[in-house]
Motif scaffolding. Structure first.
Motif: not given
Length: 195
Positions: A95-115
């Motif tokens: 997960y660390f390597r993924h975030v390094c390469d792609h940014g914290p997209v998963i976190h931003v989307v999953l943690r938002d009340i919109f989704m």
């Protein structure tokens, strides 16, 4: 090929998803103004709606892309390790390597009340399968009740997420971020072990 020119449908779809990923990271939360997405891709808002009838569909497609990348990197296999240390460290590193390469997209989307209530059930099942495996190891090795096991995993996820984000932003060297991720993940497990 210039922006706005005719692309095959799948290429255009990927282009829209990529633009949404960049924009949501820039903005820090969903939803995005459809006009911003259209402008970033160089197409009309109507074309965006032709591919994604609403933003929930767009963000689910974005999450599907991110989850597929994690799966291809080996997250599913890492979560199947037989010990908590191996599973947690393996998943954290991926997960660390993924975030390094792609940014914290998963976190931003999953943690938002919109989704929150609009996550595709198939994507929720993928996420939950990995969490359940880790939770079983936490319960078995750390003797935590189920709700505390899930809470521990949720909190531990912030370690690779934040370390990766710091590398992605250019605030931390990749080697330092990985070492920090490994040490903090191991320390978190150790702190929860029964005396």
């Amino acid at each position: 090929m210039a922006q706005g020119s005719r692309l095959p449908a799948e290429a255009r779809r990927r282009q829209i998803i990529e633009a949404a990923a960049r924009l949501v990271l820039e903005q820090g939360y969903p939803p995005l103004a459809p006009g911003r997405i259209a402008e970033a891709v160089g197409v009309s808002k109507a074309l965006i709606y032709g591919y994604f009838p609403d933003q929930h569909a767009l963000f689910n497609a974005l999450l599907a892309r991110e989850f597929a990348a994690l799966d291809a990197a080996g997250l599913e296999a890492a979560s199947q390790a037989t010990t908590l240390d191996a599973a947690a460290l393996g998943c954290a590193e991926l997960y660390f390597r993924h975030v390094c390469d792609h940014g914290p997209v998963i976190h931003v989307v999953l943690r938002d009340i919109f989704m929150a209530r609009r996550l595709d059930p198939g994507l929720a099942a993928v996420r939950d399968r990995v969490v359940r495996r880790l939770a079983r190891l936490v319960r078995r090795e750390l003797h935590l009740p189920p709700d505390e096991a899930v809470a521990a995993i949720t909190l531990a996820t912030t370690i690779p997420e934040d370390a990766g984000r710091l590398v992605w932003q250019g605030d931390l060297a990749p080697e330092s971020g990985l070492e920090l991720c490994r040490r903090l993940t191991a320390a978190a497990i150790l702190a929860l072990r029964p005396d």
